[in-house]
Design an enzyme around this catalytic site. Structure first.
Site, PDB file in Angstrom:
ATOM      1  N   TRP A 100     -33.591 -31.826   0.149  1.00 14.57           N
ATOM      2  CA  TRP A 100     -34.311 -31.207   1.267  1.00 14.57           C
ATOM      3  C   TRP A 100     -35.163 -30.042   0.803  1.00 14.57           C
ATOM      4  O   TRP A 100     -36.299 -29.880   1.249  1.00 14.57           O
ATOM      5  CB  TRP A 100     -33.337 -30.789   2.378  1.00 14.57           C
ATOM      6  CG  TRP A 100     -32.591 -31.957   2.919  1.00 14.57           C
ATOM      7  CD1 TRP A 100     -31.245 -32.147   2.908  1.00 14.57           C
ATOM      8  CD2 TRP A 100     -33.149 -33.145   3.534  1.00 14.57           C
ATOM      9  NE1 TRP A 100     -30.931 -33.370   3.472  1.00 14.57           N
ATOM     10  CE2 TRP A 100     -32.071 -33.989   3.855  1.00 14.57           C
ATOM     11  CE3 TRP A 100     -34.452 -33.565   3.829  1.00 14.57           C
ATOM     12  CZ2 TRP A 100     -32.251 -35.239   4.474  1.00 14.57           C
ATOM     13  CZ3 TRP A 100     -34.626 -34.797   4.432  1.00 14.57           C
ATOM     14  CH2 TRP A 100     -33.549 -35.616   4.746  1.00 14.57           C
ATOM     15  N   ASP A 167     -33.544 -23.129   5.824  1.00 18.13           N
ATOM     16  CA  ASP A 167     -33.257 -24.420   6.454  1.00 18.13           C
ATOM     17  C   ASP A 167     -31.741 -24.499   6.611  1.00 18.13           C
ATOM     18  O   ASP A 167     -31.017 -24.657   5.639  1.00 18.13           O
ATOM     19  CB  ASP A 167     -33.786 -25.553   5.560  1.00 18.13           C
ATOM     20  CG  ASP A 167     -33.412 -26.945   6.092  1.00 18.13           C
ATOM     21  OD1 ASP A 167     -32.734 -27.037   7.140  1.00 18.13           O
ATOM     22  OD2 ASP A 167     -33.807 -27.934   5.446  1.00 18.13           O
ATOM     23  N   LYS A 191     -27.374 -32.412  13.295  1.00 20.04           N
ATOM     24  CA  LYS A 191     -26.267 -32.219  12.366  1.00 20.04           C
ATOM     25  C   LYS A 191     -25.118 -31.429  12.986  1.00 20.04           C
ATOM     26  O   LYS A 191     -23.979 -31.695  12.699  1.00 20.04           O
ATOM     27  CB  LYS A 191     -26.731 -31.513  11.082  1.00 20.04           C
ATOM     28  CG  LYS A 191     -27.896 -32.177  10.377  1.00 20.04           C
ATOM     29  CD  LYS A 191     -27.475 -33.246   9.395  1.00 20.04           C
ATOM     30  CE  LYS A 191     -28.624 -34.131   8.941  1.00 20.04           C
ATOM     31  NZ  LYS A 191     -29.747 -33.424   8.333  1.00 20.04           N
TER      32      LYS A 191
END
Ligand SMILES: *Cc1c(COP(=O)(O)O)cnc(C)c1O
Length: 354
Positions: A100, A167, A191
């Site tokens: 990511w 993030d 998530k």
């Protein structure tokens, strides 16, 4: 019986949230209309998004500190470019801890010069780099708090003199942190918060408005703030379910409470991974994620046996990410301790039968 759901994302949500959400699909607020067939500008929905925004700030301890919470679309992946578009004038610094972060770096490169302050790519991202220096002449520093795919988590964040962007897609609301050390936090809902479709952005307003480029409306944080997160039609269902999850978390006792549960869950599983000779953890112990535990079998010939056992035990979602292989148990906020116990029982059963 509901499965023990270790899916990495989209992932488990609290039972009572699913119950309330399904009721709202049929009849929202006892108004004989569905939540998803009323105007997003109607009073009942405006109240939902306002509640979701204020609960997010409240749970993070960021009320009245100059922050705004927005529910945007496009996933965390869209934030990879939106952050850069709004904040990157010339140069930015990134910590690369996995897929990511690498994707975030790739997007930001389109808008300026990037300094990769450190990377753990040399060891397949199985640790968190430490002792790196963040330059002072950059527009911001970006990091990924929890590496969902490889299973590492930043335990201590650097203190930097530039704005810090994080993030937090896969560990937001899971542990206590001084969230005011960050100037912008983003997280895809799917998530730890709700269904896919909404992305929470928490941004300190005073870092905005400093880039030279003209920002298209949909990409402009300041415009979304001015329009109270309703510049265009928000993903109403995802925002509603996120609100329910945040209410659920607040009623339980907030992040302080859930952090303890999360520590118990991950301690139980990692203890078994370390104790059981048939299993091996993938990442450095000190950097292990409390959310996503990655592990492998020490004897690959037991794969079929183990896979059969955990499926028979009503367990779902244990396969590692397609790029990493092995196993990954995601233990997000809504996963009960007894689900982790069920997994540990299966690991012990394999040991007895192997
Ligand atoms: C899942 C994930 C993403 C990607 O999220 P999308 O909503 O699919 O764009 C980004 N960062 C992290 C840390 C993630 O876990």
């Amino acid at each position: 019986m509901k499965k023990h759901n270790f899916s990495a994302g989209p992932c488990i949500l609290p039972e009572e949230v699913l119950q309330k959400a399904s009721e709202a699909i049929i009849n929202f607020n006892n108004d004989n209309l569905s939540l998803i067939e009323i105007s997003h500008r109607s009073k009942p929905f405006v109240q939902v998004i306002e509640k979701a925004r204020s609960l997010a700030l409240e749970l993070l301890g960021l009320e009245n500190k100059g922050y705004q919470a927005l529910f945007l679309q496009g996933g965390a992946s869209f934030q990879f470019l939106m952050t850069a578009y709004n904040l990157l004038n010339k140069k930015a610094a990134y910590l690369n801890t996995g897929t990511w972060s690498s994707n975030a770096i790739k997007e930001a490169k389109l808008f300026g010069d990037l300094v990769e302050v450190a990377t753990s790519k040399d060891k397949n991202f199985n640790y968190i780099p430490k002792n790196y220096t963040v330059p002072t002449d950059v527009d911001y520093f970006h990091c990924t708090s929890n590496n969902t795919i490889y299973g590492t988590q930043i335990k201590s964040f650097p203190s930097v003199s530039v704005p810090m962007i994080c993030d937090m897609s896969s560990d937001i609301f899971s542990r206590q942190l001084d969230f005011s050390q960050f100037d912008l936090i983003y997280a895809g809902a799917q998530k730890n918060m709700g269904p896919a479709g909404a992305t929470l952005v928490v941004v300190k307003e005073d870092i905005l408005g400093k880039v030279e480029r003209t920002i298209p409306s949909m990409l402009n944080y300041q415009l979304h703030i001015a329009k109270e997160s309703m510049f265009n039609t928000p993903p109403v269902f995802s925002v509603y379910v996120s609100m329910l999850t945040l209410e659920w978390l607040k009623d339980l006792g907030g992040i302080k409470f859930i952090e303890k549960v999360n520590e118990q869950k991950s301690a139980l599983l990692y203890h078994e991974i370390d104790r059981n000779p048939l299993f091996k953890g993938v990442v450095e112990k000190e950097d292990r994620s409390h959310m996503n535990a990655t592990f492998t079998l020490t004897d690959a010939s037991l794969t079929e046996k183990f896979d059969t056992l955990w499926k028979e035990a009503n367990i779902n979602g244990l396969h590692g990410h397609r790029s990493a292989g092995g196993y990954r148990a995601s233990m997000y906020n809504a996963l009960p301790l007894y689900s982790v116990q069920a997994l540990v029982d299966v690991m012990q059963e394999l040991e007895r039968k192997a």
